[in-house]
Design a protein around this motif. Sequence first.
Motif, PDB file in Angstrom:
ATOM      1  N   VAL A 211     -21.903   4.503  -0.804  1.00  0.00           N
ATOM      2  CA  VAL A 211     -22.649   4.074  -1.978  1.00  0.00           C
ATOM      3  C   VAL A 211     -23.469   5.252  -2.485  1.00  0.00           C
ATOM      4  O   VAL A 211     -24.153   5.921  -1.707  1.00  0.00           O
ATOM      5  N   ALA A 212     -23.401   5.532  -3.780  1.00  0.00           N
ATOM      6  CA  ALA A 212     -24.074   6.701  -4.346  1.00  0.00           C
ATOM      7  C   ALA A 212     -25.589   6.526  -4.336  1.00  0.00           C
ATOM      8  O   ALA A 212     -26.115   5.492  -4.744  1.00  0.00           O
ATOM      9  N   ARG A 213     -26.274   7.554  -3.856  1.00  0.00           N
ATOM     10  CA  ARG A 213     -27.737   7.589  -3.860  1.00  0.00           C
ATOM     11  C   ARG A 213     -28.170   8.397  -5.081  1.00  0.00           C
ATOM     12  O   ARG A 213     -27.903   9.593  -5.178  1.00  0.00           O
ATOM     13  N   PRO A 214     -28.831   7.776  -6.073  1.00  0.00           N
ATOM     14  CA  PRO A 214     -29.082   8.449  -7.347  1.00  0.00           C
ATOM     15  C   PRO A 214     -29.965   9.684  -7.259  1.00  0.00           C
ATOM     16  O   PRO A 214     -29.840  10.591  -8.072  1.00  0.00           O
ATOM     17  N   GLN A 215     -30.865   9.751  -6.264  1.00  0.00           N
ATOM     18  CA  GLN A 215     -31.747  10.919  -6.179  1.00  0.00           C
ATOM     19  C   GLN A 215     -30.988  12.195  -5.848  1.00  0.00           C
ATOM     20  O   GLN A 215     -31.347  13.279  -6.293  1.00  0.00           O
ATOM     21  N   SER A 216     -29.927  12.090  -5.021  1.00  0.00           N
ATOM     22  CA  SER A 216     -29.257  13.301  -4.537  1.00  0.00           C
ATOM     23  C   SER A 216     -27.764  13.343  -4.839  1.00  0.00           C
ATOM     24  O   SER A 216     -27.096  14.308  -4.492  1.00  0.00           O
TER      25      SER A 216
ATOM     26  N   VAL B 169     -12.742  21.419   1.648  1.00  0.00           N
ATOM     27  CA  VAL B 169     -14.161  21.082   1.542  1.00  0.00           C
ATOM     28  C   VAL B 169     -14.312  19.573   1.679  1.00  0.00           C
ATOM     29  O   VAL B 169     -13.709  18.808   0.934  1.00  0.00           O
ATOM     30  N   VAL B 170     -15.107  19.171   2.653  1.00  0.00           N
ATOM     31  CA  VAL B 170     -15.430  17.759   2.855  1.00  0.00           C
ATOM     32  C   VAL B 170     -16.881  17.561   2.443  1.00  0.00           C
ATOM     33  O   VAL B 170     -17.765  18.276   2.918  1.00  0.00           O
ATOM     34  N   THR B 171     -17.132  16.628   1.544  1.00  0.00           N
ATOM     35  CA  THR B 171     -18.498  16.435   1.072  1.00  0.00           C
ATOM     36  C   THR B 171     -18.764  14.972   0.763  1.00  0.00           C
ATOM     37  O   THR B 171     -17.843  14.218   0.405  1.00  0.00           O
ATOM     38  N   ASN B 172     -20.011  14.589   0.896  1.00  0.00           N
ATOM     39  CA  ASN B 172     -20.430  13.266   0.441  1.00  0.00           C
ATOM     40  C   ASN B 172     -21.248  13.367  -0.835  1.00  0.00           C
ATOM     41  O   ASN B 172     -21.874  12.397  -1.250  1.00  0.00           O
ATOM     42  N   ALA B 173     -21.237  14.557  -1.461  1.00  0.00           N
ATOM     43  CA  ALA B 173     -22.007  14.799  -2.681  1.00  0.00           C
ATOM     44  C   ALA B 173     -21.082  14.745  -3.897  1.00  0.00           C
ATOM     45  O   ALA B 173     -20.179  15.573  -4.039  1.00  0.00           O
ATOM     46  N   LEU B 174     -21.310  13.797  -4.779  1.00  0.00           N
ATOM     47  CA  LEU B 174     -20.437  13.613  -5.935  1.00  0.00           C
ATOM     48  C   LEU B 174     -20.461  14.812  -6.873  1.00  0.00           C
ATOM     49  O   LEU B 174     -19.432  15.200  -7.425  1.00  0.00           O
ATOM     50  N   ASN B 175     -21.637  15.427  -7.050  1.00  0.00           N
ATOM     51  CA  ASN B 175     -21.711  16.558  -7.970  1.00  0.00           C
ATOM     52  C   ASN B 175     -20.942  17.770  -7.442  1.00  0.00           C
ATOM     53  O   ASN B 175     -20.298  18.499  -8.200  1.00  0.00           O
ATOM     54  N   ILE B 176     -20.970  17.979  -6.118  1.00  0.00           N
ATOM     55  CA  ILE B 176     -20.232  19.098  -5.533  1.00  0.00           C
ATOM     56  C   ILE B 176     -18.729  18.858  -5.658  1.00  0.00           C
ATOM     57  O   ILE B 176     -17.967  19.753  -6.034  1.00  0.00           O
ATOM     58  N   ALA B 177     -18.290  17.641  -5.348  1.00  0.00           N
ATOM     59  CA  ALA B 177     -16.866  17.314  -5.490  1.00  0.00           C
ATOM     60  C   ALA B 177     -16.412  17.498  -6.929  1.00  0.00           C
ATOM     61  O   ALA B 177     -15.323  18.027  -7.190  1.00  0.00           O
ATOM     62  N   ASN B 178     -17.243  17.107  -7.873  1.00  0.00           N
ATOM     63  CA  ASN B 178     -16.906  17.227  -9.294  1.00  0.00           C
ATOM     64  C   ASN B 178     -16.748  18.687  -9.703  1.00  0.00           C
ATOM     65  O   ASN B 178     -15.818  19.038 -10.446  1.00  0.00           O
TER      66      ASN B 178
ATOM     67  N   GLY C  96     -17.771  21.381   5.735  1.00  0.00           N
ATOM     68  CA  GLY C  96     -18.503  20.211   5.270  1.00  0.00           C
ATOM     69  C   GLY C  96     -19.749  20.633   4.522  1.00  0.00           C
ATOM     70  O   GLY C  96     -20.480  21.513   4.980  1.00  0.00           O
ATOM     71  N   LEU C  97     -19.980  20.030   3.366  1.00  0.00           N
ATOM     72  CA  LEU C  97     -21.167  20.328   2.563  1.00  0.00           C
ATOM     73  C   LEU C  97     -21.941  19.043   2.313  1.00  0.00           C
ATOM     74  O   LEU C  97     -21.409  18.088   1.747  1.00  0.00           O
ATOM     75  N   THR C  98     -23.206  19.011   2.731  1.00  0.00           N
ATOM     76  CA  THR C  98     -24.065  17.889   2.379  1.00  0.00           C
ATOM     77  C   THR C  98     -24.541  18.070   0.941  1.00  0.00           C
ATOM     78  O   THR C  98     -24.291  19.106   0.312  1.00  0.00           O
ATOM     79  N   GLY C  99     -25.252  17.096   0.427  1.00  0.00           N
ATOM     80  CA  GLY C  99     -25.788  17.226  -0.918  1.00  0.00           C
ATOM     81  C   GLY C  99     -27.038  18.081  -0.952  1.00  0.00           C
ATOM     82  O   GLY C  99     -27.583  18.467   0.078  1.00  0.00           O
ATOM     83  N   GLY C 100     -27.498  18.392  -2.166  1.00  0.00           N
ATOM     84  CA  GLY C 100     -28.715  19.176  -2.334  1.00  0.00           C
ATOM     85  C   GLY C 100     -28.510  20.358  -3.247  1.00  0.00           C
ATOM     86  O   GLY C 100     -27.372  20.755  -3.528  1.00  0.00           O
ATOM     87  N   THR C 101     -29.604  20.930  -3.714  1.00  0.00           N
ATOM     88  CA  THR C 101     -29.512  22.043  -4.657  1.00  0.00           C
ATOM     89  C   THR C 101     -28.959  23.312  -4.009  1.00  0.00           C
ATOM     90  O   THR C 101     -28.188  24.049  -4.620  1.00  0.00           O
ATOM     91  N   THR C 102     -29.344  23.582  -2.763  1.00  0.00           N
ATOM     92  CA  THR C 102     -28.876  24.804  -2.110  1.00  0.00           C
ATOM     93  C   THR C 102     -27.399  24.704  -1.767  1.00  0.00           C
ATOM     94  O   THR C 102     -26.637  25.657  -1.961  1.00  0.00           O
ATOM     95  N   THR C 103     -26.962  23.554  -1.260  1.00  0.00           N
ATOM     96  CA  THR C 103     -25.544  23.390  -0.937  1.00  0.00           C
ATOM     97  C   THR C 103     -24.685  23.373  -2.203  1.00  0.00           C
ATOM     98  O   THR C 103     -23.534  23.799  -2.172  1.00  0.00           O
ATOM     99  N   THR C 104     -25.246  22.909  -3.307  1.00  0.00           N
ATOM    100  CA  THR C 104     -24.523  22.982  -4.583  1.00  0.00           C
ATOM    101  C   THR C 104     -24.284  24.440  -4.957  1.00  0.00           C
ATOM    102  O   THR C 104     -23.199  24.812  -5.424  1.00  0.00           O
ATOM    103  N   GLU C 105     -25.297  25.287  -4.722  1.00  0.00           N
ATOM    104  CA  GLU C 105     -25.119  26.719  -4.980  1.00  0.00           C
ATOM    105  C   GLU C 105     -24.100  27.333  -4.014  1.00  0.00           C
ATOM    106  O   GLU C 105     -23.353  28.243  -4.387  1.00  0.00           O
ATOM    107  N   VAL C 106     -24.050  26.833  -2.774  1.00  0.00           N
ATOM    108  CA  VAL C 106     -23.025  27.307  -1.827  1.00  0.00           C
ATOM    109  C   VAL C 106     -21.637  26.991  -2.364  1.00  0.00           C
ATOM    110  O   VAL C 106     -20.732  27.832  -2.321  1.00  0.00           O
TER     111      VAL C 106
END
Length: 259
Positions: A150-155, A125-134, A96-106
């Motif tokens: 619902v997408a949170r625009p900040q993260s 990989v299970v994630t709630n981060a749209l950018n990581i899934a993409n 599981g990967l949460t959102g954020g800059t460090t997890t994106t690098e993971v």
Amino acid sequence: MSRDARWKALLELLVERGRLDVEEAATELEVSAATIRRDFDQLAEQQMLVRTRGGAVVHGVSYELPLRYKTARHASEKQRIARAVAGLVAPGEAVGLTGGTTTTEVARALAVRADLAAGSPALTVVTNALNIANELAVRPQFKIVVTGGVARPQSYELIGPLADGVLGQITLDMAVLGVVAFDAAHGAAAHDEAEAAINRLLCERAERVVVAADSSKLEQRAFARICAAEDVDTLVTDAAVAPETAHRFEEAGIRVLAV
């Protein structure tokens, strides 16, 4: 300097200092005061700062810089942390990967691991981060599961009760938390309570929990707690972590990897 680069630099300076004057910012970025005034006005319209007479201030103690403007902060440290975290993952596991800059690098570090280049699946990989899934969806050997919400625009994270249904039905080998604060006494935390709630669910579904955080996030507190320190198995941080800080986490039963 492009407008986006200038805005990123302005917001980073503002987060570090809490307040910026027009003339001070113009000198730092080597542009005109008129340009800085326009930038401040436009950023204020987007609610990224509060305009003041002669400058700007952050929104307050809960101010959070949107993800797109945080990617350059502590970049080399985050990449080293990410490679170390990726090394803790075994082929075939569910992560599981949460959102954020460090997890994106993971996620990026996992994507280039040679031993994860094939498999059915090589990794779930299970994630709630749209950018990581993409970023990972183009890897056919990875099974990507995205929570609802619902997408949170900040993260770019999906939050809310729609995500609960998915997370309640799965089991993870490992959850990787990106946090804004981690303290041995107060645990891991985020700015937003809805984001923290989803991250907490990921932890509860995981056999082991890893916090991936550069040393600037340690011994800090934030508004919404994700989990207690005792729920974390491993902290992966950078080599700038103070020995006494690392010792406090170790006393709490957490394995500390400083890279």
